[in-house]
Design an enzyme around this catalytic site. Structure first.
Site, short mmCIF file in Angstrom:
data_model
loop_
_atom_site.label_atom_id
_atom_site.label_comp_id
_atom_site.label_asym_id
_atom_site.label_seq_id
_atom_site.Cartn_x
_atom_site.Cartn_y
_atom_site.Cartn_z
N MET A 278 67.22 19.62 68.73
CA MET A 278 68.13 19.96 70.87
C MET A 278 70.12 19.54 70.57
O MET A 278 70.21 19.58 71.54
CB MET A 278 67.62 18.76 71.61
CG MET A 278 66.14 18.96 72.14
SD MET A 278 65.40 18.20 74.08
CE MET A 278 66.21 16.84 74.00
N GLY A 279 70.38 19.90 69.94
CA GLY A 279 72.00 19.57 69.67
C GLY A 279 72.60 18.42 69.50
O GLY A 279 71.67 17.69 69.57
N GLU B 47 73.48 11.91 62.30
CA GLU B 47 73.39 11.90 60.46
C GLU B 47 72.53 12.75 60.97
O GLU B 47 71.35 13.15 59.82
CB GLU B 47 74.15 11.01 60.22
CG GLU B 47 75.62 11.20 59.26
CD GLU B 47 76.02 9.87 59.77
OE1 GLU B 47 75.59 9.17 58.70
OE2 GLU B 47 77.00 9.33 59.95
N GLY B 48 71.05 11.74 61.31
CA GLY B 48 70.26 12.32 61.79
C GLY B 48 69.65 13.42 61.53
O GLY B 48 68.71 14.10 61.01
N HIS B 49 69.62 14.61 61.88
CA HIS B 49 69.88 15.60 62.45
C HIS B 49 69.70 16.30 61.21
O HIS B 49 69.67 16.71 59.90
CB HIS B 49 70.48 16.76 63.79
CG HIS B 49 69.77 16.16 64.37
ND1 HIS B 49 70.72 15.78 65.48
CD2 HIS B 49 69.06 16.41 64.98
CE1 HIS B 49 70.05 15.61 67.16
NE2 HIS B 49 69.20 15.72 66.90
N ASP C 270 61.14 9.72 66.00
CA ASP C 270 60.81 10.22 66.79
C ASP C 270 59.19 10.05 66.33
O ASP C 270 57.86 11.34 66.47
CB ASP C 270 61.00 12.03 67.45
CG ASP C 270 62.16 11.68 68.14
OD1 ASP C 270 62.33 10.83 69.07
OD2 ASP C 270 63.26 12.34 67.99
N SER D 62 70.84 8.38 68.07
CA SER D 62 70.06 9.47 68.14
C SER D 62 71.54 9.78 69.13
O SER D 62 72.00 8.92 69.53
CB SER D 62 69.62 8.14 69.58
OG SER D 62 69.19 9.04 70.34
#
EC number: 6.3.2.1
Lengths: 291, 291
Positions: free
Chosen positions: B30-31, B35-37, B150, B185
């Site tokens: 969701m943009g 760093e997680g993404h 998630d 997050s």
């Protein structure tokens, strides 16, 4: 022709075709193949490099009092007929292959399913949506072929493909009929001789509706009432489930037939419920192919 | 890196990769990338020929009183970060591209969605299932990557892929944390300075649960109560939504932690609801990758 019985083997088989950049046409069926199915397979054979077909009597789309158990089966004849019609790979999974565990994911549809057959077959189209989503993922087709005899199913699949962006082209092909007009159906074998004679009145009724439209009748209620009366005059063993006239493929009520509409009917006999329909364009001409 | 904004162009782009027999890894987001993404994109880059990612804040998965409008957005920074992380094609559709008309097809799930976040976010996972089904069909990936932060979403996607036979491999990768343990997050920017200090107690609580399990505590209720007490002692601005311990990925109640389980929590702050979890194998060791 290759016969495949497991999901894994079907996925592997299709992956090879994909690697070879073959275009795949897919014809899902419940078997007991008649000329209607075979016309889909032959057309798929003309338009694609590979024809995949499936025979799977999907328990999820039958209600508790419907004819799942007595739905006719003849795998040997089906395999021969499919091969002759140009099928390259025939997928015949066991129900436990398709449903190894109770489904957690549920598919439903708002609209299109709560009219016509959906009214007397609650849950039917949810079962259709589920099995087709699974079969589409397993066979990865470029094009899928359905008969317009099940025009509501074609409308529901149209919503499925468009709403969920399936990379698949939907083709709906004309209903194949007996010489007297009765739509070919696997369920016709469950008619008694007397019922078989009566059954042609479903098509005769729709053809009468077609004549009314050609003669300039524009009012849906008038057309439906006239068709209903003709059927009631000629049915004794059979009982009308519905005669309806709706927009197509959105299947909503219309105030006039000056748009694409479907005139559809269903008749109960002792051991078979038969359906049939005609689809008209805005000029009242019958449409035979949808895609 | 190519930026694509329409479904048609994305399908055409992917078709070219498919023709070239490229293996595609897909990272839906969701943009407001952190760093997680980026860890998902980097791993996808290692394991595939092509990395496709999407930025789409899916209105369908937000409730009427949730933070759809204030969900943080920064497309310019996201595009730069995605390119640096090895993304080849970034799909940034407008909501009208994904939902050109109201959806007729509905996706739902029995189980897995009515616990944890599903309890306080009715309809959330139905929206997730819908958008992911669409994105999977549009991007046609071989592998999809999700963060285990998630974890319930990973469990739901696991059901989606398995139940509907998607030809896709699911990869769940470890939660990336700030130096004090807070899970990264996009919503952390909506914390006040005071809330940011308090927020670390969510992770500290889960880590306390981990210690209890390592020390031999087997009873889910004991663990949940101890974690809840620790959080309640240390939260003033924050309020617990839930602390739960369930089997993973089936998300059912367990009587002992002698199997794969998830200890998960959610805490409300004024403008952000934060979630975090730890997943344990049957020996109480933390699991960092699911596939």
């Amino acid at each position: 022709m290759k016969i495949v019985r497991t999901v894994d083997e079907m996925k592997r088989t299709v992956a090879v075709y994909r690697d070879q950049k073959k275009q795949i046409g897919f014809v899902p069926t419940m078997g007991f193949l008649h000329e209607g199915h075979l016309s889909l397979m032959k057309e798929a054979n003309k338009e694609n490099d590979i024809v995949a077909a499936s025979i799977f009597i999907n328990p999820l789309q039958f209600g508790p009092n419907e004819d799942y158990e007595r739905y006719p089966r003849d795998e040997t004849a089906d395999a021969r007929a499919a091969e002759n019609a140009g099928v390259d790979v025939l997928f015949i999974p066991d129900p436990t292959e398709i449903y190894p565990a109770p489904m957690q994911i549920q598919l439903g549809i708002k609209g299109r399913a709560d009219v016509l057959c959906g009214r007397s077959r609650p849950g039917h189209f949810e079962g259709v949506l589920t099995v087709l989503t699974k079969l589409f993922h397993i066979t990865s087709p470029d094009k899928v072929y359905f008969g317009l005899k099940d025009a509501q199913q074609v409308a529901v699949v149209d919503a499925l493909i468009n709403d969920l962006n399936f990379p698949i082209e939907l083709v709906g092909l004309p209903t194949v009929r007996e010489s007297d007009g009765l739509a070919k159906s696997s369920r016709n074998v469950n008619l008694s001789e007397h019922e078989r004679h009566e059954a042609i009145w479903l098509y005769k009724g729709l053809a009468f509706g077609q004549k009314l439209i050609h003669d300039g009748e524009q009012t849906p209620n008038e057309i439906v009432q006239n068709v209903t009366e003709l059927l009631n005059q000629n049915l004794s063993a059979g009982k009308i489930d519905y005669i309806e006239l709706l927009s197509y493929p959105s299947l909503e009520p219309v105030s006039s037939v000056n748009q694409r509409v479907i005139l559809a009917g269903a008749v109960y006999f002792a051991k078979a419920r038969l359906i049939d329909n005609l689809i008209f364009d805005q000029d009242g001409e019958v449409i035979n192919r949808v895609n």
